[in-house]
Design an enzyme around this catalytic site. Structure first.
Site, short mmCIF file in Angstrom:
data_model
loop_
_atom_site.label_atom_id
_atom_site.label_comp_id
_atom_site.label_asym_id
_atom_site.label_seq_id
_atom_site.Cartn_x
_atom_site.Cartn_y
_atom_site.Cartn_z
N GLY A 15 -4.31 10.90 -9.73
CA GLY A 15 -5.62 10.85 -9.43
C GLY A 15 -6.26 11.81 -10.10
O GLY A 15 -7.24 11.88 -10.77
N GLU A 36 -3.05 22.94 -9.17
CA GLU A 36 -1.70 22.03 -8.85
C GLU A 36 -0.54 23.06 -8.80
O GLU A 36 -0.16 23.73 -10.03
CB GLU A 36 -1.70 21.17 -10.03
CG GLU A 36 -0.50 20.37 -10.42
CD GLU A 36 0.08 19.66 -8.87
OE1 GLU A 36 -0.52 18.57 -8.65
OE2 GLU A 36 1.29 19.94 -8.38
N VAL A 79 -3.82 24.55 -2.75
CA VAL A 79 -4.66 24.87 -1.86
C VAL A 79 -4.39 25.07 -0.34
O VAL A 79 -3.46 24.25 -0.07
CB VAL A 79 -5.87 23.63 -1.93
CG1 VAL A 79 -7.01 23.86 -0.97
CG2 VAL A 79 -6.49 23.60 -3.38
N CYS A 162 2.45 2.61 -2.17
CA CYS A 162 3.33 1.43 -2.58
C CYS A 162 3.91 0.81 -1.64
O CYS A 162 5.05 0.93 -1.39
CB CYS A 162 4.15 1.55 -3.72
SG CYS A 162 4.34 0.16 -4.65
N ASP A 299 -3.95 8.60 -2.79
CA ASP A 299 -3.21 8.53 -1.52
C ASP A 299 -3.90 9.35 -0.30
O ASP A 299 -3.58 9.01 0.68
CB ASP A 299 -1.76 8.95 -1.80
CG ASP A 299 -1.11 7.94 -2.64
OD1 ASP A 299 -1.78 6.92 -3.26
OD2 ASP A 299 0.02 8.37 -3.08
N LYS A 307 -2.08 2.26 -0.90
CA LYS A 307 -2.08 3.40 -1.78
C LYS A 307 -1.33 3.20 -2.92
O LYS A 307 0.02 3.25 -3.08
CB LYS A 307 -1.82 4.57 -1.02
CG LYS A 307 -2.50 4.71 0.16
CD LYS A 307 -2.06 5.98 0.95
CE LYS A 307 -2.71 6.15 2.38
NZ LYS A 307 -4.35 6.71 2.09
N THR A 308 -1.83 3.05 -4.19
CA THR A 308 -1.08 3.14 -5.44
C THR A 308 -1.88 3.53 -6.52
O THR A 308 -2.98 3.85 -6.58
CB THR A 308 -0.81 1.59 -5.85
OG1 THR A 308 -2.31 0.95 -6.30
CG2 THR A 308 -0.17 0.48 -4.91
N ALA A 310 -2.10 2.21 -9.18
CA ALA A 310 -2.86 1.16 -9.85
C ALA A 310 -4.39 0.89 -9.31
O ALA A 310 -5.31 0.78 -10.08
CB ALA A 310 -2.29 -0.46 -9.92
N CYS A 342 0.53 -4.32 -6.59
CA CYS A 342 1.92 -4.18 -6.29
C CYS A 342 2.94 -4.91 -7.03
O CYS A 342 2.71 -6.28 -6.85
CB CYS A 342 1.84 -4.40 -4.78
SG CYS A 342 3.48 -3.64 -4.15
#
Ligand code: FAD
Length: 398
Positions: A15, A36, A79, A162, A299, A307-308, A310, A342
């Protein structure tokens, strides 16, 4: 390094990078920071095929540094606290980072420790999980080595990333056992805390037929709570509706575990969380419900869809359009309808491509019945989707 950026993105995973790339393309003078901690970025959907021996784990990882778009700064830190009233966050290294706009995408937390004995057992004596990059190749080692006994594939009672992945590896293992001529000597068990094989009826109908045809034993309402490697026992709580909960102990020779998951701790305890600990965003605009300068996707958000990655592919353009509108002082008009996908691998060279929206209505891409197993869709997953991910989606193009 500046301690204030116009846009700060938390998480440089699927994301975070997708949004950063789209913003960097859209803005004339982007001032974006991505926080990150990891120097590696994973294409997690391929872990299913790694566990099934059909892809290498090295092919799923790239250096994070190569994915940061021009115009964005990578802050290699984590964070630990959000202070949305002050438009600020605090990092593990003690940095206080200010922002005008915040995008939150730190993913889901894997709670291995919530299953007694699991952390110590993982990767040894038949206990494996495709949900861990470190151990994903063990899955294939154990599947390939099994000649007889019982292979159990679990699914927990929490949201997971997934929702199909816990059973995809089971279908690959089942196919492998048949090809290796040992299927008759192995009992294949799908032990799930859920009540059915899949949430959307159209695809569940196909999977239920496969369960019958391929002689898979399903045990629903079974939530794994402990692993006893010394005696090779998996301990479940069986809690069927209207019945008293009871403990069920099953012997295993191979145990593929999908661990319980939840919002990352620093998200759950923050002012950005909803009552369940997920980032509280409007399900159509992806803007935070209380802090209008905050957006979230993926997610860690409370978007009520599966939660994917895609799903993120469709969320990211909506988030970016609405964020750019907010920055320009206009109301955001882009709408996310809950699309998720999925790719249900049902064997080597076989795949049912489930695609659906918030209401569980199929939202299919191709002009044929996607509930049928197809080789073309397997090839799509194995070859085309990874290319689209690295070269299209993460570059802000697809
Ligand atoms: P992630 O991509 O997980 O990224 C989160 C990032 O946040 C990470 O880089 C992490 O290091 C970082 N982070 C964590 N904590 C902090 C912190 N404190 N501060 C800053 N950054 C932090 N999806 C599909 O679409 N199709 C599939 O077939 C599919 N199969 C899957 C199979 C498996 C086995 C797995 C594990 C996943 C699968 N997925 C699939 C799911 C998909 O990979 C995820 O839904 C997607 O990657 C989520 O993106 P995200 O950005 O929300 O989180």
């Amino acid at each position: 390094m500046s301690n204030h950026h116009k846009i700060v993105i938390v998480g440089g995973g699927t994301g975070g990078i997708t949004v950063a790339s789209r913003l960097a393309r859209a803005l004339a003078q982007p001032d974006i920071a991505i926080v990150e901690p990891s120097d590696r970025h994973y294409y997690q959907p391929l872990w299913t095929l790694v566990g099934g021996g059909a892809a290498t784990k090295e092919s799923t990882v790239r250096p994070e540094s190569g994915l940061i778009p021009r115009g964005a700064t990578w802050i290699r830190d984590a964070v630990v606290e959000f202070q949305p009233e002050q438009r600020r966050l605090v990092t593990r290294d003690g940095r206080r980072l200010g922002y005008d706009w915040l995008v939150v995408a730190p993913g889901i937390q894997l709670d291995w420790h919530k299953i007694d004995g699991l952390s110590a057992a993982l990767g040894r004596d038949g206990v494996c999980s495709n949900y861990s990059f470190d151990f994903v190749d063990r899955t294939w080692e154990f599947i390939r080595g099994l000649r007889q006994g019982r292979a159990i594939f679990t699914m927990p009672n929490t949201p997971v990333k997934c929702g199909g992945a816990p059973q995809k590896i089971m279908w690959l293992a089942e196919h492998h056992f048949r090809r290796a001529g040992v299927r008759d000597a192995i009992e294949v068990v799908f032990a799930s805390a859920g009540a059915k094989i899949f949430a959307v009826k159209k695809y569940a109908d196909t999977l239920e037929r496969l369960v019958r045809e391929r002689d898979v034993v399903t045990r629903f309402h079974h939530n794994l709570i402990a692993v006893r490697p010394a005696s090779r026992e998996a301990v479940f709580t069986r809690a069927a509706p209207g019945q008293a909960a009871e403990e069920v102990v099953l012997k295993y020779d191979l145990l593929h575990v999908t661990p319980p998951m939840g919002p990352p701790d620093f998200v759950r305890t923050s002012p950005l969380a909803d009552a369940n600990g997920w980032i509280d965003v409007d399900k159509h605009s992806l803007q935070h419900r209380r802090f209008s300068d905050v957006f979230a996707l993926g997610d860690a958000s409370n978007l009520p869809t599966s939660k994917t990655g895609a799903a993120i592919r469709k969320q990211a353009p909506v988030l970016v359009a609405n964020l750019l509108a907010a920055m320009a002082g206009r109301p955001g008009e882009a709408v996310y309808h809950g699309y998720t996908s999925c790719p249900l691998v049902t064997g080597y060279g076989r795949l049912v491509l489930a695609e659906f929206d918030y209401d569980g209505n199929p939202a299919e891409t191709f002009p044929f019945d996607q509930a049928k197993e197809r080789r073309s869709m397997y090839l799509l997953k194995k070859y085309a989707l990874p290319q689209m991910y690295w070269h299209g989606m993460l570059r802000g193009r697809a």
